[in-house]
Design a protein around this motif. Structure first.
Motif, PDB file in Angstrom:
ATOM      1  N   HIS B 251       7.508  12.700  -0.864  1.00 28.09           N
ATOM      2  CA  HIS B 251       6.719  13.916  -1.040  1.00 28.09           C
ATOM      3  C   HIS B 251       5.291  13.707  -0.540  1.00 28.09           C
ATOM      4  N   PRO B 252       4.732  14.689   0.165  1.00 28.31           N
ATOM      5  CA  PRO B 252       3.353  14.533   0.661  1.00 28.31           C
ATOM      6  C   PRO B 252       2.355  14.210  -0.453  1.00 28.31           C
ATOM      7  N   CYS B 289       5.066  26.691  -2.935  1.00 27.65           N
ATOM      8  CA  CYS B 289       4.857  25.306  -3.357  1.00 27.65           C
ATOM      9  C   CYS B 289       3.468  25.164  -3.974  1.00 27.65           C
ATOM     10  N   ARG B 292       0.647  23.461  -1.927  1.00 27.10           N
ATOM     11  CA  ARG B 292       0.398  23.835  -0.540  1.00 27.10           C
ATOM     12  C   ARG B 292      -1.073  23.960  -0.164  1.00 27.10           C
ATOM     13  N   CYS B 295      -1.846  20.543   0.969  1.00 25.08           N
ATOM     14  CA  CYS B 295      -0.841  19.789   1.717  1.00 25.08           C
ATOM     15  C   CYS B 295      -1.110  19.807   3.219  1.00 25.08           C
ATOM     16  N   CYS B 302       6.292  27.506   2.960  1.00 26.03           N
ATOM     17  CA  CYS B 302       5.780  26.908   1.723  1.00 26.03           C
ATOM     18  C   CYS B 302       5.061  27.939   0.855  1.00 26.03           C
ATOM     19  N   CYS B 319      10.228  19.485  -1.737  1.00 27.48           N
ATOM     20  CA  CYS B 319       9.396  19.778  -0.571  1.00 27.48           C
ATOM     21  C   CYS B 319      10.290  20.269   0.544  1.00 27.48           C
ATOM     22  N   HIS B 320       9.885  21.391   1.155  1.00 28.35           N
ATOM     23  CA  HIS B 320      10.698  21.942   2.244  1.00 28.35           C
ATOM     24  C   HIS B 320      10.770  21.010   3.435  1.00 28.35           C
ATOM     25  N   ARG B 321       9.733  20.232   3.621  1.00 29.58           N
ATOM     26  CA  ARG B 321       9.672  19.449   4.851  1.00 29.58           C
ATOM     27  C   ARG B 321      10.040  17.987   4.687  1.00 29.58           C
TER      28      ARG B 321
HETATM   29  S1  SF4 Z   1       6.838  22.356   0.385  1.00 30.69           S
HETATM   30 FE1  SF4 Z   1       5.346  22.673   2.021  1.00 30.69          FE
HETATM   31  S2  SF4 Z   1       3.359  22.711   1.000  1.00 30.69           S
HETATM   32 FE2  SF4 Z   1       4.838  21.875  -0.457  1.00 30.69          FE
HETATM   33  S3  SF4 Z   1       4.668  19.677  -0.174  1.00 30.69           S
HETATM   34 FE3  SF4 Z   1       6.304  20.344   1.172  1.00 30.69          FE
HETATM   35  S4  SF4 Z   1       5.330  20.741   3.130  1.00 30.69           S
HETATM   36 FE4  SF4 Z   1       3.711  20.607   1.612  1.00 30.69          FE
END
Ligand code: SF4
Ligand code: SF4
Lengths: 333, 324
Positions: B251-252, B289, B292, B295, B302, B319-321
């Motif tokens: 996770h970021p 999120c 976001r 992020c 997001c 996290c979507h990414r």
């Molecule tokens: S869902 Fe989007 S905003 Fe949330 S952590 Fe993942 S990339 Fe970042």
């Protein structure tokens, strides 16, 4: 006495004690330190080690009950015993301080613009307008966006990290030569702490303000300080270049502390190498080395107090043991 | 839910905590300190709950102890901790203990150490005679590294480390299964933190305890916990085993937390990585999120869609990414 370097701040044999029911409480004993122009000196220690007392003494704020002896020279001028008006003029103007809790430095009822401008109007005799202009510049320096709009806010309208950046800006309003930092990031979350450390680093790069950075966090100190003083029970026990001190600590206390820290960049140890016991009562300090009851290398000579002396290059240690750093480290395992 | 053969001690599902902020003309104001948090603690396991202020980690501890109202379910050996009353609740309390960040604040200042450590026995084992009780108290004090000379001392005569040891002794007195540790070393001095962390580790082994270890200090969590849950603004961002979380965070936010930790490394003296913006106040948590606004990877999706926990690598990540 010949001086190899021209210290901006030169502290010698500084001691602070307070009367107590069981005899004097020796908060600071015989501390020597030099702060050079532009450098950042770190001071590390636990509660009661004297690091806060050191800052209070430098600002002449120990209070009337305290007995303060020794010498504090700022550009050669003796500050101990100087007239209160002189000290007040230096505080804020030449020597500025950032506290652990930003709330304690901010008046909740005044807009931050007024609070920032106040010092500059008083010390630099700027007009209100000019002072507010300078305040906006400083907010920019501490990386607060839309500074003109923020000047109109009250402290409670800012987050903790933002408030701490405002107090840093406030400390810098009169372009001080010495910035005293008292645990400036301890009360902050780790991601916010990283931002504030980054702000301080960039300010130092731009203004070159000499900095005394007091903390109990080896990691935070490593991001700013080039030299470090380790304090224990009111005394400086080790002093040297920070990289060398971390890599090869020569005082058993420093060595033990560094080895006891859980670290993210090393494998998980089976057990942390904890230092046993606890720091001594400052009202009942032992006659010899104050670390002796906790030290794995204690020997008969330690009944006499070790003086801080040069060991290698600029590396000073107050300890009777002559072992190399690796052997001191082994004594803890 | 009881799965045959599993050794789940605590099963938290969809736990939510709302704080009311006084009433308004248009109705009650409230904000969600914890929103839909689910996790389990296995027998003998140590689970770390990490997050910064506002992450909801302390609210979770309070909710588990029923100190604040919460919704969702918290199953402890099959019984819902949020619903049980009377004897059943008392029975659970005996098996589930807590130690606090402020050890002094947690001790009654009018009681001496001996009384403090004996108190759980008086309450839960009234049949014990004075002699037996005193014996158990002294033995427990010795186990947590305190001498019997402290028996007559009052809390204000103790150091922070000693007070925390008294707190641990009290918590262990009844032989609990699960110990909730709410920042137990955060307020202690540098040289005392490692002592108490080691003590918790020893006690865990000796008593076969499970720990729910709540902390902001990642290095201590890494030392004490096999599994870690990362919280941000009351939501779970990532759950993973120790190895995965610290060596391959997905996770970021977990990455940012790890990167922000300055290390006392003499060779690198590396600069911690910083996030640009500060956390929004929990009141106006963004849509989609919650992370976001800070992020570095945020995209349009997001903002519109709340990321669900899913498996990426060896982690569960919201996290979507993640995994891209
Ligand atoms: S869902 Fe989007 S905003 Fe949330 S952590 Fe993942 S990339 Fe970042
Ligand atoms: S002087 Fe002696 S007791 Fe003190 S730190 Fe050195 S070896 Fe240890």
């Amino acid at each position: 006495m010949t001086e190899a370097r021209a210290s901006l701040l030169r502290v010698r044999a500084l001691s602070v004690s307070y009367p107590g029911p069981q005899g004097p409480l020796r908060a600071l004993s015989d501390v020597d330190l030099d702060l050079d122009e532009h450098e950042c000196l770190g001071v590390i220690g636990e509660s009661g080690c004297g690091k806060t007392q050191l800052l209070l003494a430098l600002l002449g704020l120990c209070g009337s009950a305290a007995r303060v002896t020794g010498s504090i020279r700022y550009r050669g001028e003796e500050l101990l015993g100087a007239a209160p008006a002189r000290l007040a003029a230096l505080r804020g103007r030449r020597i500025a301080m950032v506290f652990q809790e930003p709330q304690s430095a901010l008046n909740p009822y005044l807009r931050i613009g007024e609070q920032l401008a106040e010092g500059a109007r008083h010390h630099l005799k700027l007009t209100r307008r000019a002072a507010l202009g300078r305040a906006a510049e400083l907010l920019e320096l501490v990386q607060i966006s839309a500074p003109a709009a923020r000047l109109r806010l009250y402290p409670h309208e800012l987050s903790g990290g933002m408030r701490q950046r405002v107090t840093i800006a406030m400390a810098l309003m009169c372009e001080p030569e010495i910035l005293l930092l008292d645990e400036p990031t301890t009360a902050l979350d780790v991601t916010i702490q990283a931002q504030v450390l980054e702000v301080l680093r960039s300010i130092r790069a731009r203004t070159g303000v000499a900095t005394l950075f007091v903390s109990h966090d080896f990691g935070a100190l490593a991001t700013l300080a080039s030299r470090l003083t380790v304090m224990y029970a009111g005394r400086a026990v080790e002093q040297g270049a920070i990289g060398e001190l971390y890599a090869a600590p020569l005082h058993p206390y420093t060595s033990g502390l560094l080895r006891s820290l859980p670290r993210l960049d090393l494998p998980v140890p089976l057990r942390l190498a904890a230092i046993p016991g606890q720091p001594p009562d400052l009202a009942q300090l032992p006659a010899g080395c104050a670390f002796a009851p906790r030290c794995p290398l204690v020997h008969p000579a330690c009944a006499e107090r070790p003086a801080l002396r040069m060991r290698q290059g600029d590396h000073q240690v107050a300890c009777h043991c002559e072992l190399p750093a690796a052997r001191i480290g082994e004594a803890w395992s | 839910m009881t799965l045959a053969g599993t050794d789940t001690l605590l099963e938290v599902s969809e736990l939510a905590v709302r704080y009311r902020l006084g009433t308004h003309l248009l109705g009650a104001h409230s904000f969600r300190a914890v929103a839909g948090v689910s996790f389990t603690v296995q027998r003998g396991e140590s689970l770390g709950l990490v997050g910064e202020s506002g992450s909801g980690k302390s609210s979770i501890a309070r909710a588990l102890l029923r100190l604040i109202p919460a919704t969702g379910s918290v199953r402890y050996r099959g019984q819902d901790l949020l619903q049980v009353e009377g004897e059943a609740l008392r029975a659970i309390r005996e098996r589930l203990q807590i130690i606090f960040q402020d050890p002094l604040g947690a001790l009654d200042p009018r009681m001496c150490v001996g009384e403090l450590v004996a108190e759980p026995l008086r309450e839960f084992r009234p049949e014990l005679g004075g002699e037996a009780r005193r014996g158990q108290v002294t033995a427990m004090l010795a186990r947590v590294g305190l001498g019997s000379e402290l028996l007559q001392r009052f809390p204000h005569q103790l150091s922070g480390g000693q007070a925390q040891r008294v707190g641990i002794a009290r918590a262990l007195m009844l032989g609990p299964e699960l110990l909730i540790c709410d920042e137990p070393v955060a307020a202690l001095d540098m040289s005392i933190k490692a002592q108490v962390a080691n003590l918790l580790r020893d006690m865990r082994e000796e008593f076969g305890l499970s720990l729910l270890f709540i902390a902001h200090d990642l290095a201590t969590v890494r030392y004490l916990c096999e599994r870690v849950l990362v919280l941000y603004l009351g939501r779970v961002m990532e759950i993973a085993g120790r190895e995965a979380l610290f060596s391959a965070p997905q996770h970021p936010y977990t990455r940012a937390l790890l990167a922000a930790n300055p290390s006392p490394d003499p060779t690198g003296l590396r600069r911690p990585m910083t996030l640009q913006v500060e956390a929004p106040a929990t009141l106006d948590a963004p849509s989609g999120c919650v992370f976001r606004s800070r992020c570095p990877l945020a995209v349009a999706r997001c903002a519109s869609e709340v990321p669900r926990l899913r498996t990426v690598g060896a982690s569960l990540v919201a996290c979507h990414r993640a995994g891209e």
